[in-house]
Design an enzyme around this catalytic site. Structure first.
Site, PDB file in Angstrom:
ATOM      1  N   SER A  54       2.043   9.135  -8.367  1.00 24.74           N
ATOM      2  CA  SER A  54       3.653   9.174  -8.818  1.00 24.74           C
ATOM      3  C   SER A  54       4.273   9.826  -7.642  1.00 24.74           C
ATOM      4  CB  SER A  54       3.677  10.107 -10.268  1.00 24.74           C
ATOM      5  OG  SER A  54       2.894   9.422 -11.106  1.00 24.74           O
ATOM      6  N   GLY A  95      -8.010  -9.374 -37.101  1.00 24.00           N
ATOM      7  CA  GLY A  95      -9.231  -8.808 -37.937  1.00 24.00           C
ATOM      8  C   GLY A  95     -10.412  -8.563 -36.790  1.00 24.00           C
ATOM      9  N   THR A 148       4.615   5.147 -13.760  1.00 18.48           N
ATOM     10  CA  THR A 148       4.149   5.288 -15.122  1.00 18.48           C
ATOM     11  C   THR A 148       5.550   5.212 -15.998  1.00 18.48           C
ATOM     12  OG1 THR A 148       4.158   7.836 -14.950  1.00 18.48           O
ATOM     13  CG2 THR A 148       2.221   6.357 -14.222  1.00 18.48           C
ATOM     14  N   PRO A 150      -5.330   8.040  -2.540  1.00 20.18           N
ATOM     15  CA  PRO A 150      -6.316   8.813  -3.605  1.00 20.18           C
ATOM     16  C   PRO A 150      -5.996   9.886  -4.221  1.00 20.18           C
ATOM     17  CG  PRO A 150      -7.762   7.893  -1.692  1.00 20.18           C
ATOM     18  CD  PRO A 150      -6.207   7.649  -1.417  1.00 20.18           C
ATOM     19  N   GLU A 160       3.414   0.723 -10.790  1.00 12.48           N
ATOM     20  CA  GLU A 160       4.839   0.706 -10.473  1.00 12.48           C
ATOM     21  C   GLU A 160       5.747   1.626 -10.879  1.00 12.48           C
ATOM     22  OE1 GLU A 160       6.281  -2.856  -9.067  1.00 12.48           O
ATOM     23  OE2 GLU A 160       4.443  -3.929  -8.783  1.00 12.48           O
ATOM     24  N   GLY A 164       0.790  -1.192   0.074  1.00 10.08           N
ATOM     25  CA  GLY A 164       0.021   0.146  -0.077  1.00 10.08           C
ATOM     26  C   GLY A 164       0.799   1.368  -0.085  1.00 10.08           C
ATOM     27  N   LEU A 165       0.944   1.606  -1.078  1.00  8.06           N
ATOM     28  CA  LEU A 165       1.821   2.816  -1.341  1.00  8.06           C
ATOM     29  C   LEU A 165       1.071   4.100  -1.951  1.00  8.06           C
ATOM     30  CD1 LEU A 165       4.739   4.545  -1.317  1.00  8.06           C
ATOM     31  CD2 LEU A 165       5.015   3.826  -3.448  1.00  8.06           C
ATOM     32  N   THR A 166       0.134   3.869  -2.839  1.00  4.65           N
ATOM     33  CA  THR A 166      -0.504   4.788  -3.536  1.00  4.65           C
ATOM     34  C   THR A 166      -1.851   5.042  -2.786  1.00  4.65           C
ATOM     35  OG1 THR A 166      -0.102   3.700  -5.761  1.00  4.65           O
ATOM     36  CG2 THR A 166      -1.837   5.124  -5.722  1.00  4.65           C
ATOM     37  N   ILE A 206      -5.203  -0.760  -4.707  1.00  4.40           N
ATOM     38  CA  ILE A 206      -4.068  -1.643  -3.785  1.00  4.40           C
ATOM     39  C   ILE A 206      -4.295  -3.231  -4.437  1.00  4.40           C
ATOM     40  CG2 ILE A 206      -3.075  -2.623  -1.887  1.00  4.40           C
ATOM     41  CD1 ILE A 206      -2.472   0.458  -2.531  1.00  4.40           C
TER      42      ILE A 206
HETATM   43  C1  LIG Z   1      -4.881  -1.985 -11.574  1.00  2.22           C
HETATM   44  C2  LIG Z   1      -3.824  -1.177 -10.819  1.00  2.22           C
HETATM   45  C3  LIG Z   1      -3.149  -1.822  -9.753  1.00  2.22           C
HETATM   46  C4  LIG Z   1      -2.465  -0.971  -8.871  1.00  2.22           C
HETATM   47  N1  LIG Z   1      -1.730  -1.730  -7.781  1.00  2.22           N
HETATM   48  C5  LIG Z   1      -0.991  -0.919  -6.739  1.00  2.22           C
HETATM   49  C6  LIG Z   1      -0.505  -1.474  -5.856  1.00  2.22           C
HETATM   50  O1  LIG Z   1      -0.573  -2.910  -5.486  1.00  2.22           O
HETATM   51  N2  LIG Z   1       0.069  -0.862  -4.656  1.00  2.22           N
HETATM   52  C7  LIG Z   1       0.126   0.871  -4.974  1.00  2.22           C
HETATM   53  O2  LIG Z   1       0.589   1.344  -4.012  1.00  2.22           O
HETATM   54  N3  LIG Z   1      -0.232   1.142  -6.126  1.00  2.22           N
HETATM   55  C8  LIG Z   1      -1.019   0.360  -7.086  1.00  2.22           C
HETATM   56  N4  LIG Z   1      -1.552   0.944  -8.136  1.00  2.22           N
HETATM   57  C9  LIG Z   1      -1.502   2.369  -8.538  1.00  2.22           C
HETATM   58  C10 LIG Z   1      -0.262   3.055  -9.311  1.00  2.22           C
HETATM   59  O3  LIG Z   1       0.941   2.569  -8.923  1.00  2.22           O
HETATM   60  C11 LIG Z   1      -0.472   4.288  -9.788  1.00  2.22           C
HETATM   61  O4  LIG Z   1      -1.959   4.343 -10.401  1.00  2.22           O
HETATM   62  C12 LIG Z   1       0.431   5.057 -10.520  1.00  2.22           C
HETATM   63  O5  LIG Z   1       1.524   4.941  -9.823  1.00  2.22           O
HETATM   64  C13 LIG Z   1       0.256   6.392 -11.060  1.00  2.22           C
HETATM   65  O6  LIG Z   1      -0.254   7.251 -10.018  1.00  2.22           O
HETATM   66  P1  LIG Z   1      -1.723   8.202 -10.265  1.00  2.22           P
HETATM   67  O7  LIG Z   1      -2.727   7.028 -10.686  1.00  2.22           O
HETATM   68  O8  LIG Z   1      -1.929   8.723  -8.870  1.00  2.22           O
HETATM   69  O9  LIG Z   1      -1.489   9.031 -11.201  1.00  2.22           O
HETATM   70  P2  LIG Z   1      -0.639  10.447 -11.137  1.00  2.22           P
HETATM   71  O10 LIG Z   1       0.469  10.432 -10.431  1.00  2.22           O
HETATM   72  O11 LIG Z   1      -1.925  11.352 -10.725  1.00  2.22           O
HETATM   73  O12 LIG Z   1      -0.177  10.652 -12.818  1.00  2.22           O
HETATM   74  C14 LIG Z   1      -1.161  11.238 -13.542  1.00  2.22           C
HETATM   75  C15 LIG Z   1      -0.529  11.480 -15.135  1.00  2.22           C
HETATM   76  O13 LIG Z   1       0.365  12.399 -14.728  1.00  2.22           O
HETATM   77  C16 LIG Z   1       1.659  11.978 -15.080  1.00  2.22           C
HETATM   78  N5  LIG Z   1       2.691  12.602 -14.274  1.00  2.22           N
HETATM   79  C17 LIG Z   1       2.703  12.833 -12.730  1.00  2.22           C
HETATM   80  N6  LIG Z   1       3.758  13.264 -12.388  1.00  2.22           N
HETATM   81  C18 LIG Z   1       4.787  13.801 -13.481  1.00  2.22           C
HETATM   82  C19 LIG Z   1       5.717  14.411 -13.888  1.00  2.22           C
HETATM   83  N7  LIG Z   1       6.521  14.760 -12.886  1.00  2.22           N
HETATM   84  N8  LIG Z   1       6.204  14.561 -15.026  1.00  2.22           N
HETATM   85  C20 LIG Z   1       5.565  14.014 -16.161  1.00  2.22           C
HETATM   86  N9  LIG Z   1       4.383  13.314 -15.847  1.00  2.22           N
HETATM   87  C21 LIG Z   1       3.853  13.018 -14.629  1.00  2.22           C
HETATM   88  C22 LIG Z   1       1.685  10.586 -14.965  1.00  2.22           C
HETATM   89  O14 LIG Z   1       2.830   9.684 -15.633  1.00  2.22           O
HETATM   90  C23 LIG Z   1       0.386  10.169 -15.447  1.00  2.22           C
HETATM   91  O15 LIG Z   1       0.345   9.929 -16.738  1.00  2.22           O
HETATM   92  C24 LIG Z   1      -2.429   0.183  -8.930  1.00  2.22           C
HETATM   93  C25 LIG Z   1      -2.905   0.874 -10.326  1.00  2.22           C
HETATM   94  C26 LIG Z   1      -3.647   0.244 -11.025  1.00  2.22           C
HETATM   95  C27 LIG Z   1      -4.318   1.135 -11.875  1.00  2.22           C
END
Ligand SMILES: Cc1cc2nc3c(=O)[nH]c(=O)nc-3n(C[C@H](O)[C@H](O)[C@H](O)COP(=O)(O)OP(=O)(O)OC[C@H]3O[C@@H](n4cnc5c(N)ncnc54)[C@H](O)[C@@H]3O)c2cc1C
Length: 386
Positions: A132, A341, A367, A128, A365, A124-126, A157
């Site tokens: 990133s 197709g 983007t 709401p 992990e 659990g890192l991410t 998560i």
């Molecule tokens: C199916 C699924 C499973 C997941 N499993 C886990 C898990 O087990 N544990 C966990 O902790 N998380 C998990 N995640 C979360 C995932 O790691 C995050 O969604 C990801 O790190 C992106 O964070 P965010 O969704 O908040 O997007 P944001 O950080 O809000 O980013 C939105 C967009 O902005 C871009 N962006 C942000 N900052 C910058 C920058 N400095 N420069 C350029 N572009 C930028 C990003 O690349 C992206 O395109 C999961 C996500 C999904 C969809």
């Protein structure tokens, strides 16, 4: 430089390939349709050691090297990305992090049960509001007597609802100026310290992988649940992601290989203009592109694995492998649909699932953009996301 696999590595790959073809691939479409978590598959994998590949035998694992771990992960990813995701979290994010940072007691308490599949772990890192920019996470852990009280929400998560162990990162120093130095990691035992979860439905892909919100409403844990030192949490999370990204990259190579296999099978059978479509040069071009990119991605994964096996720094090489493998897997899936197709647009064939499932690899992990910033940091010496 020797690019041949050892006999042991070949054997592991064969075992994983046969297992994936026999036990994982056949039910993938139904699990995807019904959003069924692959519990039964985990139960079948555990006795074979596949839930603890790179974990030393003394802690219940198989003790295989990192290249072998990638070979297993590729084969699982070739069959079903949802199962691969479950495994990546269990092994690469949870088990390997406990192995690297846990006390002897934490290792003995958790690793054998994780390897046997009796405990499912989540990471659990991410949150709401924070993905990133993980250094600015808002979940707090406050010291109360000998315990810590954890409060916050974790979003997206994987394995969250089915987990009985959560590796959670929380802010223990409220000074946001310190950002990444104020975060601490905790191992929350769900039985002793219950936490809530809410499964997320309606996902584009990865539908049989559990993705959940974690609800941490004043969850009380003893100090013994702390993983690593106070303030070390962000460094632990980043080290865990180096392992997680490696397994995502290997899984993405598996998806790309599955796209090639499905495309060749279809293109040599389907006829148009008086011959199999595989005999048309523009179709062969798509298959050739997929082949070149898949083999390049696989070699990047093996390079990162070889560095890991030698205990050498590999953050840059792992990010390169993750970035490239996840991007080319998406292209391969797109080409595979093109080759199929109209049939490629229905789940009569697996390629539409490969395309949907591949999409998340470019998000989680770190983007694609975050991988580029890591690679750019090594190239320029300037950290754009510090
Ligand atoms: C199916 C699924 C499973 C997941 N499993 C886990 C898990 O087990 N544990 C966990 O902790 N998380 C998990 N995640 C979360 C995932 O790691 C995050 O969604 C990801 O790190 C992106 O964070 P965010 O969704 O908040 O997007 P944001 O950080 O809000 O980013 C939105 C967009 O902005 C871009 N962006 C942000 N900052 C910058 C920058 N400095 N420069 C350029 N572009 C930028 C990003 O690349 C992206 O395109 C999961 C996500 C999904 C969809």
């Amino acid at each position: 430089m020797d690019l041949d696999l050892t006999p042991d590595q070949e054997q592991i790959r064969k075992l994983a390939r046969e297992f994936a073809d026999r036990e994982i691939a056949p039910g993938a479409r139904e699990r995807d349709r019904s959003e069924t978590f692959p519990r039964e598959i985990l139960d079948t994998m555990a006795p074979l050691g596949l839930l603890g590949g790179p974990i030393p035998e003394e802690y219940g694992g198989m003790g295989v090297d990192d290249v072998s771990h990638a070979l297993i992960t590729e084969e699982v990813g070739r069959a079903d990305s949802s199962v691969r995701t479950t495994l990546s979290v269990q092994i690469s994010l949870v088990e390997k992090t406990i192995l690297a940072y846990g006390t002897e007691e934490q290792k003995r308490s958790w690793l054998p049960r994780l390897c046997r599949g009796e405990v499912i772990g989540c990471f659990g890192l991410t949150e709401p509001e924070v993905g990133s920019d993980a250094a600015r996470l808002r979940t707090t852990a406050t010291k109360q007597g000998a315990d810590w009280v954890i409060r916050g929400r974790k979003m997206w998560i994987s394995n969250g609802s089915v987990s009985t162990l959560a590796l959670v990162f929380a802010r223990t120093d409220p000074d946001m100026g310190k950002a990444h130095r104020g975060i601490t990691a905790f191992l929350i035992d769900r039985e002793a310290s219950p936490y809530g979860s809410q499964a997320i439905h309606g996902k584009l892909g990865l539908r049989s992988s559990d993705s959940s919100e974690l609800i941490l409403d004043d969850v009380r844990v003893p100090d013994a649940a702390r993983l690593g030192e106070p303030g070390q949490g962000f460094a632990i999370a980043m080290a865990a992601l180096d392992n997680g990204r490696y397994s995502v990259a290997a899984g993405a190579v598996g998806v790309a290989q599955a796209c090639i296999d499905a495309s060749v099978a279809y293109a040599t059978r389907r006829r148009a203009f008086g011959k199999p479509i595989a005999g048309h040069q523009l179709v062969q071009e798509m298959i050739a592109d997929m082949t070149v990119e898949t083999e390049a991605a696989r070699l990047l994964v093996w390079r990162a694995g070889a560095l890991k096996d030698r205990k050498r720094p590999n953050t840059r090489e792992t990010s390169i492998a993750k970035l490239y493998a996840t991007e080319i897997a998406q292209r391969a899936a797109d080409n595979a649909i093109q080759i199929h197709g109209g049939y490629g647009f229905s789940d009569e064939f697996p390629v539409e699932r490969y395309w949907r499932d591949a999409r998340v690899n470019r998000l989680y992990e770190g983007t694609t953009q975050i991988q580029k910033l890591i690679i750019g940091r090594f190239a320029t010496g300037i950290d754009a996301i510090a």
